[in-house]
Design an enzyme around this catalytic site. Structure first.
Site, PDB file in Angstrom:
ATOM      1  N   PRO A  70      22.107 -25.998  -2.410  1.00  0.00           N
ATOM      2  CA  PRO A  70      21.334 -25.332  -1.429  1.00  0.00           C
ATOM      3  C   PRO A  70      22.354 -24.774  -0.155  1.00  0.00           C
ATOM      4  CG  PRO A  70      21.528 -27.661  -0.885  1.00  0.00           C
ATOM      5  CD  PRO A  70      22.493 -27.526  -1.941  1.00  0.00           C
ATOM      6  N   TRP A  71      21.730 -24.209   0.840  1.00  0.00           N
ATOM      7  CA  TRP A  71      22.498 -23.639   1.836  1.00  0.00           C
ATOM      8  C   TRP A  71      22.922 -24.341   3.052  1.00  0.00           C
ATOM      9  CZ3 TRP A  71      19.901 -24.320   6.127  1.00  0.00           C
ATOM     10  CH2 TRP A  71      18.704 -24.555   6.002  1.00  0.00           C
ATOM     11  N   ASN A  72      22.340 -25.556   2.939  1.00  0.00           N
ATOM     12  CA  ASN A  72      22.945 -26.182   4.176  1.00  0.00           C
ATOM     13  C   ASN A  72      23.933 -27.160   4.476  1.00  0.00           C
ATOM     14  OD1 ASN A  72      21.954 -28.255   2.369  1.00  0.00           O
ATOM     15  ND2 ASN A  72      20.971 -29.451   4.023  1.00  0.00           N
ATOM     16  N   LYS A  85      25.417 -22.258  -9.404  1.00  0.00           N
ATOM     17  CA  LYS A  85      24.622 -21.376  -8.811  1.00  0.00           C
ATOM     18  C   LYS A  85      24.636 -21.899  -7.255  1.00  0.00           C
ATOM     19  CE  LYS A  85      20.108 -19.351  -7.663  1.00  0.00           C
ATOM     20  NZ  LYS A  85      20.751 -19.380  -6.239  1.00  0.00           N
ATOM     21  N   PRO A  86      25.342 -21.127  -6.401  1.00  0.00           N
ATOM     22  CA  PRO A  86      24.910 -21.427  -4.886  1.00  0.00           C
ATOM     23  C   PRO A  86      23.758 -20.741  -4.396  1.00  0.00           C
ATOM     24  CG  PRO A  86      26.477 -19.422  -5.101  1.00  0.00           C
ATOM     25  CD  PRO A  86      26.096 -19.752  -6.622  1.00  0.00           C
ATOM     26  N   GLU A 134      19.026 -34.400  -5.890  1.00  0.00           N
ATOM     27  CA  GLU A 134      19.444 -34.858  -4.657  1.00  0.00           C
ATOM     28  C   GLU A 134      18.337 -34.015  -3.921  1.00  0.00           C
ATOM     29  OE1 GLU A 134      21.137 -37.084  -3.095  1.00  0.00           O
ATOM     30  OE2 GLU A 134      22.104 -37.567  -5.187  1.00  0.00           O
ATOM     31  N   ARG A 175      23.102 -32.080  13.939  1.00  0.00           N
ATOM     32  CA  ARG A 175      24.144 -31.767  13.004  1.00  0.00           C
ATOM     33  C   ARG A 175      23.656 -30.434  12.273  1.00  0.00           C
ATOM     34  NH1 ARG A 175      27.120 -34.048   8.410  1.00  0.00           N
ATOM     35  NH2 ARG A 175      25.398 -35.263   8.020  1.00  0.00           N
ATOM     36  N   CYS A 187      19.557 -32.997   5.230  1.00  0.00           N
ATOM     37  CA  CYS A 187      18.499 -33.900   4.375  1.00  0.00           C
ATOM     38  C   CYS A 187      18.542 -35.224   5.239  1.00  0.00           C
ATOM     39  CB  CYS A 187      18.800 -33.839   2.929  1.00  0.00           C
ATOM     40  SG  CYS A 187      20.609 -34.309   2.773  1.00  0.00           S
ATOM     41  N   PHE A 202      13.393 -29.688   9.242  1.00  0.00           N
ATOM     42  CA  PHE A 202      14.550 -29.046   9.047  1.00  0.00           C
ATOM     43  C   PHE A 202      14.994 -28.031  10.338  1.00  0.00           C
ATOM     44  CE2 PHE A 202      17.403 -27.757   5.224  1.00  0.00           C
ATOM     45  CZ  PHE A 202      17.426 -29.205   5.134  1.00  0.00           C
ATOM     46  N   GLU A 212      25.344 -39.617  -5.565  1.00  0.00           N
ATOM     47  CA  GLU A 212      26.377 -38.800  -5.571  1.00  0.00           C
ATOM     48  C   GLU A 212      27.498 -39.540  -4.755  1.00  0.00           C
ATOM     49  OE1 GLU A 212      25.044 -34.200  -6.342  1.00  0.00           O
ATOM     50  OE2 GLU A 212      25.383 -34.961  -4.392  1.00  0.00           O
TER      51      GLU A 212
END
Ligand code: NAP
Length: 483
Positions: A154-156, A179-180, A255, A283, A289, A389, A464
């Site tokens: 993901p982008w975060n 894949k970003p 995740e 943050r 998440c 979010f 993870e």
């Protein structure tokens, strides 16, 4: 346009070289702080994704696997390259994500920590012989690489999330097709530039594909040469991947989203709880998440805690993260901004009160959302039910321990949770009762490379970080020897 020695190419990376982008298709990358396009990046075709998978397959070694020493060296080289280039990678990350520069550069350190951890613990993946000799055989357990892994991020956390996956995949000897997120491909390109220059991995060990999620996702889900997908992102897309990979029974590491309860009992140190909540909640502008999404405060201390929170929130600065010492940058895009605004509006319409921040009608036209605190939240409100979010702190009251455990669990999600109390027995009871993979006691801290992290319920499958994360990309194979 962004200039960087780590962004000389803005294309994919397959089989050890940058692609040519023959079709000429690109997508724009924006700086959310300015709204300006900072790069145009190659959007890849299905054939290119399949070429990346084939290249990964050619790098997979089963009968003569890469040695532990070889894999450890890859991990150490990536760690060292990230540390040496922390400022520049952090600057790129800051420009495409918007988070303050010091946070962006801190994220590069965090990412390096996963490669470091895996390099130091990779020996755990060595084969071992079990002490018992059942059935008159000697039993050896090998940890085999599962194969080419699709890694979708993901982008975060543009560097943190790939570091968790890639470190464990490389430790296992698995080639990957990465894949970003389309909002933040530049940090990933920077990582590939570093791996290209500073590591000696075989061609095809790491492959970068970018562009349409539907095209890339379909190719990864349908290819029989990709036995595993490791995905971080929304629960909605996670569910789709479960369905789309069911036919082939692929291994999935997921995740997914969160809806973290942050519980403050009346015996807690309220200043420490407020400080931790600020650090946890804001943050990444509240776009994490693990950030507190529902704040449950014991009714006896609710007013005092609300005042402490408002005092701190009113001192926070919002602005372009690249310009120095701001606390909060812009939200990632208009959809993200509109969601936070909708949550504030909905809460106020349903009876909550604004303790800090602006009313929706007072907000500006950019992506800078002021830190906001609302009080008197209940389960009928969107901010209670959904992952906001963004920089919104919704406070609700509670009276008893049983009531707050039930309220905390009143969500399909189970990622992070927090409890603030000075009663050790109560902390143990509450942590055990909360169905969340992470439960901070008197701390709002999130994951670390040394410990497993992941979700229960609809927040995911797998872990993870820690030894559990190190084993995600291997399959145990038992070899009983008869004579
Ligand atoms: P998202 O929309 O699910 O996207 C995540 C990634 O999946 C992106 O790279 C996206 O590509 C890709 N994608 C979208 N549709 C796909 C498909 N059909 N097949 C394959 N890939 C697909 O999530 P996001 O908005 O980027 O991230 C925010 C979410 O991530 C939040 O819910 C947050 O809680 C969760 N998250 C969870 C953790 C954790 O550790 N559990 C950590 C961080 C974030 P495009 O960008 O091209 O659409």
């Amino acid at each position: 346009m962004i200039e960087s020695p780590l962004l000389e190419k803005l294309t994919g990376y397959i089989g050890g070289r940058w692609t040519d982008n023959e079709h000429g298709n690109t997508f724009d990358v924006y700086n959310p702080a300015t709204g300006k396009v900072i790069a145009q990046v190659a959007s890849m075709s299905e054939e290119e994704v399949n070429a990346a998978i084939a290249s990964g397959k050619s790098a997979l070694r089963l009968t003569s696997p890469y040695s532990i020493e070889t894999r450890r060296k890859w991990l150490e080289d990536i760690r060292d390259a990230l540390k040496a280039n922390k400022e520049e990678v952090g600057r790129i990350l800051c420009m495409e994500h918007g988070k303050p520069l010091h946070e962006a550069q801190g994220e590069v350190d965090y990412a390096a920590g996963f490669f470091d951890y895996c390099s130091k613990h990779i020996q755990a993946l060595d084969a071992h012989t079990i002490p018992e000799k059942p059935k008159d055989c000697t039993w050896t357990v090998h940890y085999r690489p599962i194969g080419v892994a699709g890694l979708i991020t993901p982008w975060n956390f543009p560097i943190g999330m790939i570091a968790k996956k890639l470190s464990a995949a490389l430790a296992a000897g698995c080639p990957s097709v990465i894949k970003p997120a389309s909002e933040t491909p530049l940090t990933m390109i920077a990582l590939f530039s570093l791996m290209d220059k500073h590591t000696d991995m075989p061609d095809g060990m790491v492959n970068l594909v970018m562009g349409k999620a539907s095209v890339i996702g379909k190719a990864l889900c349908e290819s029989p040469d990709v036995p595993m997908l490791s995905f971080t992102g929304s629960t909605e897309v996670g569910r789709k991947l479960i369905v789309d990979t069911a036919e082939q029974v692929k291994k999935l590491a997921l995740e997914l989203g969160g809806n973290a309860p942050f519980i403050v009992f009346d015996d807690a140190d309220l200043d420490a709880a407020a400080d931790n909540l600020i650090a946890n909640k804001f943050r990444g502008g509240g776009q994490t998440c693990v950030c507190a999404n529902r704040i449950f405060v014991h009714e006896k201390v609710a007013d005092a805690f609300g005042e402490k929170l408002a005092e701190r929130v009113n001192k926070m600065t919002v602005g372009d993260g690249i310009n120095g010492d701001v606390d909060i940058g812009p939200l990632i895009n208009q959809a993200g901004y509109d969601k936070v605004k909708r949550h504030v509006q909905d809460a106020l319409e349903k009876g909550a009160t604004l303790v800090a921040g602006k009313k929706p009608e007072e907000l500006g036209n950019d992506l800078f959302f002021p830190p906001t605190v609302v009080h008197g939240v209940n389960r009928d409100m969107c901010c209670y039910q959904e992952e906001t979010f963004g920089p919104l702190v919704p406070m609700a009251l509670f009276r008893t321990e049983e009531e707050v455990i039930e309220a905390g669990n009143d969500t399909e999600f189970g990622l992070a949770s927090y409890v603030f109390t000075n009663d050790a027995e109560r902390a143990q009871r509450v942590a055990a009762g909360l169905r969340f993979g992470h439960c901070g006691w008197n701390t709002g801290t999130g994951p670390t490379p040394e410990a497993p992290f992941g979700g229960m319920k609809a927040s995911g499958i797998g872990r993870e970080g820690g030894l559990e994360g190190l084993f995600e990309f291997v399959e145990a194979q038992t070899v009983p020897r008869g004579f």
